[in-house]
Design a protein around this motif. Structure first.
Motif, PDB file in Angstrom:
ATOM      1  N   ILE A  60      -5.497  30.510  18.451  1.00  0.00           N
ATOM      2  CA  ILE A  60      -6.825  31.099  18.247  1.00  0.00           C
ATOM      3  C   ILE A  60      -6.876  32.516  18.813  1.00  0.00           C
ATOM      4  O   ILE A  60      -7.619  33.361  18.330  1.00  0.00           O
ATOM      5  CB  ILE A  60      -7.936  30.202  18.851  1.00  0.00           C
ATOM      6  CG1 ILE A  60      -9.313  30.656  18.404  1.00  0.00           C
ATOM      7  CG2 ILE A  60      -7.863  30.181  20.357  1.00  0.00           C
ATOM      8  CD1 ILE A  60      -9.673  30.263  17.027  1.00  0.00           C
ATOM      9  N   ALA A  61      -6.032  32.802  19.803  1.00  0.00           N
ATOM     10  CA  ALA A  61      -5.987  34.143  20.399  1.00  0.00           C
ATOM     11  C   ALA A  61      -5.482  35.181  19.406  1.00  0.00           C
ATOM     12  O   ALA A  61      -5.669  36.385  19.616  1.00  0.00           O
ATOM     13  CB  ALA A  61      -5.112  34.132  21.647  1.00  0.00           C
ATOM     14  N   GLU A  62      -4.866  34.732  18.317  1.00  0.00           N
ATOM     15  CA  GLU A  62      -4.379  35.666  17.301  1.00  0.00           C
ATOM     16  C   GLU A  62      -5.512  36.449  16.638  1.00  0.00           C
ATOM     17  O   GLU A  62      -5.291  37.519  16.092  1.00  0.00           O
ATOM     18  CB  GLU A  62      -3.600  34.930  16.215  1.00  0.00           C
ATOM     19  CG  GLU A  62      -2.225  34.522  16.621  1.00  0.00           C
ATOM     20  CD  GLU A  62      -1.456  33.934  15.456  1.00  0.00           C
ATOM     21  OE1 GLU A  62      -1.597  34.445  14.314  1.00  0.00           O
ATOM     22  OE2 GLU A  62      -0.730  32.973  15.669  1.00  0.00           O
ATOM     23  N   ILE A  63      -6.714  35.906  16.684  1.00  0.00           N
ATOM     24  CA  ILE A  63      -7.842  36.601  16.051  1.00  0.00           C
ATOM     25  C   ILE A  63      -8.012  37.983  16.666  1.00  0.00           C
ATOM     26  O   ILE A  63      -8.212  38.971  15.953  1.00  0.00           O
ATOM     27  CB  ILE A  63      -9.130  35.767  16.142  1.00  0.00           C
ATOM     28  CG1 ILE A  63      -8.997  34.533  15.232  1.00  0.00           C
ATOM     29  CG2 ILE A  63     -10.343  36.593  15.749  1.00  0.00           C
ATOM     30  CD1 ILE A  63     -10.146  33.577  15.299  1.00  0.00           C
ATOM     31  N   ALA A  64      -7.913  38.091  17.980  1.00  0.00           N
ATOM     32  CA  ALA A  64      -8.047  39.397  18.643  1.00  0.00           C
ATOM     33  C   ALA A  64      -6.928  40.336  18.220  1.00  0.00           C
ATOM     34  O   ALA A  64      -7.167  41.520  17.967  1.00  0.00           O
ATOM     35  CB  ALA A  64      -8.046  39.223  20.157  1.00  0.00           C
ATOM     36  N   GLN A  65      -5.717  39.821  18.104  1.00  0.00           N
ATOM     37  CA  GLN A  65      -4.584  40.648  17.675  1.00  0.00           C
ATOM     38  C   GLN A  65      -4.778  41.103  16.234  1.00  0.00           C
ATOM     39  O   GLN A  65      -4.494  42.233  15.885  1.00  0.00           O
ATOM     40  CB  GLN A  65      -3.273  39.864  17.841  1.00  0.00           C
ATOM     41  CG  GLN A  65      -2.019  40.669  17.578  1.00  0.00           C
ATOM     42  CD  GLN A  65      -1.622  40.728  16.106  1.00  0.00           C
ATOM     43  OE1 GLN A  65      -1.920  39.831  15.330  1.00  0.00           O
ATOM     44  NE2 GLN A  65      -0.973  41.791  15.735  1.00  0.00           N
ATOM     45  N   ARG A  66      -5.296  40.225  15.384  1.00  0.00           N
ATOM     46  CA  ARG A  66      -5.539  40.582  13.980  1.00  0.00           C
ATOM     47  C   ARG A  66      -6.595  41.676  13.871  1.00  0.00           C
ATOM     48  O   ARG A  66      -6.508  42.540  13.019  1.00  0.00           O
ATOM     49  CB  ARG A  66      -5.994  39.361  13.185  1.00  0.00           C
ATOM     50  CG  ARG A  66      -4.900  38.393  13.021  1.00  0.00           C
ATOM     51  CD  ARG A  66      -5.137  37.357  11.983  1.00  0.00           C
ATOM     52  NE  ARG A  66      -4.026  36.449  12.060  1.00  0.00           N
ATOM     53  CZ  ARG A  66      -2.780  36.766  11.759  1.00  0.00           C
ATOM     54  NH1 ARG A  66      -2.490  37.953  11.317  1.00  0.00           N
ATOM     55  NH2 ARG A  66      -1.807  35.909  11.892  1.00  0.00           N
ATOM     56  N   ARG A  67      -7.575  41.614  14.746  1.00  0.00           N
ATOM     57  CA  ARG A  67      -8.641  42.635  14.747  1.00  0.00           C
ATOM     58  C   ARG A  67      -8.049  44.016  14.996  1.00  0.00           C
ATOM     59  O   ARG A  67      -8.572  45.015  14.537  1.00  0.00           O
ATOM     60  CB  ARG A  67      -9.681  42.279  15.814  1.00  0.00           C
ATOM     61  CG  ARG A  67     -10.887  43.202  15.849  1.00  0.00           C
ATOM     62  CD  ARG A  67     -11.716  43.038  14.590  1.00  0.00           C
ATOM     63  NE  ARG A  67     -12.978  43.705  14.606  1.00  0.00           N
ATOM     64  CZ  ARG A  67     -13.175  45.008  14.355  1.00  0.00           C
ATOM     65  NH1 ARG A  67     -12.155  45.792  14.118  1.00  0.00           N
ATOM     66  NH2 ARG A  67     -14.369  45.521  14.364  1.00  0.00           N
ATOM     67  N   GLU A  68      -6.922  44.065  15.721  1.00  0.00           N
ATOM     68  CA  GLU A  68      -6.249  45.333  15.994  1.00  0.00           C
ATOM     69  C   GLU A  68      -5.281  45.731  14.883  1.00  0.00           C
ATOM     70  O   GLU A  68      -5.115  46.915  14.608  1.00  0.00           O
ATOM     71  CB  GLU A  68      -5.496  45.252  17.320  1.00  0.00           C
ATOM     72  CG  GLU A  68      -6.403  45.131  18.524  1.00  0.00           C
ATOM     73  CD  GLU A  68      -5.635  45.006  19.824  1.00  0.00           C
ATOM     74  OE1 GLU A  68      -4.429  45.305  19.844  1.00  0.00           O
ATOM     75  OE2 GLU A  68      -6.254  44.605  20.826  1.00  0.00           O
ATOM     76  N   SER A  69      -4.624  44.777  14.259  1.00  0.00           N
ATOM     77  CA  SER A  69      -3.579  45.102  13.273  1.00  0.00           C
ATOM     78  C   SER A  69      -4.104  45.267  11.848  1.00  0.00           C
ATOM     79  O   SER A  69      -3.510  46.005  11.061  1.00  0.00           O
ATOM     80  CB  SER A  69      -2.472  44.053  13.306  1.00  0.00           C
ATOM     81  OG  SER A  69      -2.966  42.783  12.961  1.00  0.00           O
ATOM     82  N   LEU A  70      -5.190  44.611  11.487  1.00  0.00           N
ATOM     83  CA  LEU A  70      -5.682  44.701  10.119  1.00  0.00           C
ATOM     84  C   LEU A  70      -6.104  46.103   9.694  1.00  0.00           C
ATOM     85  O   LEU A  70      -5.825  46.500   8.560  1.00  0.00           O
ATOM     86  CB  LEU A  70      -6.828  43.719   9.885  1.00  0.00           C
ATOM     87  CG  LEU A  70      -6.447  42.473   9.092  1.00  0.00           C
ATOM     88  CD1 LEU A  70      -5.532  41.578   9.871  1.00  0.00           C
ATOM     89  CD2 LEU A  70      -7.663  41.757   8.617  1.00  0.00           C
ATOM     90  N   PRO A  71      -6.782  46.879  10.547  1.00  0.00           N
ATOM     91  CA  PRO A  71      -7.206  48.207  10.081  1.00  0.00           C
ATOM     92  C   PRO A  71      -6.059  49.080   9.575  1.00  0.00           C
ATOM     93  O   PRO A  71      -6.202  49.745   8.543  1.00  0.00           O
ATOM     94  CB  PRO A  71      -7.874  48.826  11.309  1.00  0.00           C
ATOM     95  CG  PRO A  71      -8.382  47.655  12.069  1.00  0.00           C
ATOM     96  CD  PRO A  71      -7.338  46.589  11.877  1.00  0.00           C
ATOM     97  N   ASP A  72      -4.920  49.077  10.252  1.00  0.00           N
ATOM     98  CA  ASP A  72      -3.785  49.886   9.800  1.00  0.00           C
ATOM     99  C   ASP A  72      -3.256  49.396   8.458  1.00  0.00           C
ATOM    100  O   ASP A  72      -2.929  50.181   7.575  1.00  0.00           O
ATOM    101  CB  ASP A  72      -2.659  49.875  10.832  1.00  0.00           C
ATOM    102  CG  ASP A  72      -3.006  50.651  12.088  1.00  0.00           C
ATOM    103  OD1 ASP A  72      -3.917  51.499  12.035  1.00  0.00           O
ATOM    104  OD2 ASP A  72      -2.355  50.405  13.120  1.00  0.00           O
ATOM    105  N   ALA A  73      -3.163  48.080   8.300  1.00  0.00           N
ATOM    106  CA  ALA A  73      -2.675  47.515   7.048  1.00  0.00           C
ATOM    107  C   ALA A  73      -3.633  47.813   5.900  1.00  0.00           C
ATOM    108  O   ALA A  73      -3.215  48.196   4.802  1.00  0.00           O
ATOM    109  CB  ALA A  73      -2.477  46.009   7.194  1.00  0.00           C
ATOM    110  N   ILE A  74      -4.918  47.673   6.160  1.00  0.00           N
ATOM    111  CA  ILE A  74      -5.912  47.943   5.119  1.00  0.00           C
ATOM    112  C   ILE A  74      -5.885  49.425   4.755  1.00  0.00           C
ATOM    113  O   ILE A  74      -5.918  49.780   3.576  1.00  0.00           O
ATOM    114  CB  ILE A  74      -7.312  47.501   5.574  1.00  0.00           C
ATOM    115  CG1 ILE A  74      -7.359  45.968   5.693  1.00  0.00           C
ATOM    116  CG2 ILE A  74      -8.380  48.007   4.614  1.00  0.00           C
ATOM    117  CD1 ILE A  74      -8.608  45.439   6.359  1.00  0.00           C
ATOM    118  N   GLN A  75      -5.814  50.284   5.749  1.00  0.00           N
ATOM    119  CA  GLN A  75      -5.766  51.729   5.491  1.00  0.00           C
ATOM    120  C   GLN A  75      -4.542  52.093   4.655  1.00  0.00           C
ATOM    121  O   GLN A  75      -4.614  52.951   3.769  1.00  0.00           O
ATOM    122  CB  GLN A  75      -5.769  52.504   6.816  1.00  0.00           C
ATOM    123  CG  GLN A  75      -5.903  53.986   6.642  1.00  0.00           C
ATOM    124  CD  GLN A  75      -7.214  54.383   5.981  1.00  0.00           C
ATOM    125  OE1 GLN A  75      -8.225  53.686   6.051  1.00  0.00           O
ATOM    126  NE2 GLN A  75      -7.211  55.495   5.302  1.00  0.00           N
TER     127      GLN A  75
END
Length: 104
Positions: A60-75
């Motif tokens: 469940i802690a991965e949610i915080a990590q995803r919040r950081e990594s998704l913006p770069d991937a989406i951009q």
């Protein structure tokens, strides 16, 4: 530190986000995409098919990590025209376009 990875790199994450946006055909904000990406990876936890990633303790802690990594991937995908960025007075949203469908 070497940031090259096989899993959860911008292409993999952006591809999953493209799949989500194409399947739902609506605009979503970053928080929506973080939760949907997590649910896609750990679908068994939500009554779906087997997880795409192995279930780890405290994943469940991965949610915080995803919040950081998704913006770069989406951009990365926005810059290439595969995902659209919409900005209005209520915030930033992402949606699919004709190129997203072609990519998916």
């Amino acid at each position: 530190m070497d940031k090259r990875t096989i899993f959860n790199n911008p292409i993999e994450i952006g591809t999953r986000i493209s799949l989500i946006l194409t399947a739902l055909d609506c605009k979503l904000n970053l928080d929506d995409l973080v939760l949907l990406d997590y649910a896609l990876l750990y679908s068994k936890e939500f009554g779906g098919p087997e997880n795409l990633h192995p279930a780890m303790p405290n994943h469940i802690a991965e949610i915080a990590q995803r919040r950081e990594s998704l913006p770069d991937a989406i951009q990365f995908f926005v810059k290439r025209g595969i995902i659209d960025l919409l900005i209005d007075k209520s915030g930033y949203y992402f949606c699919s376009n004709e190129y997203t469908l072609d990519f998916v």
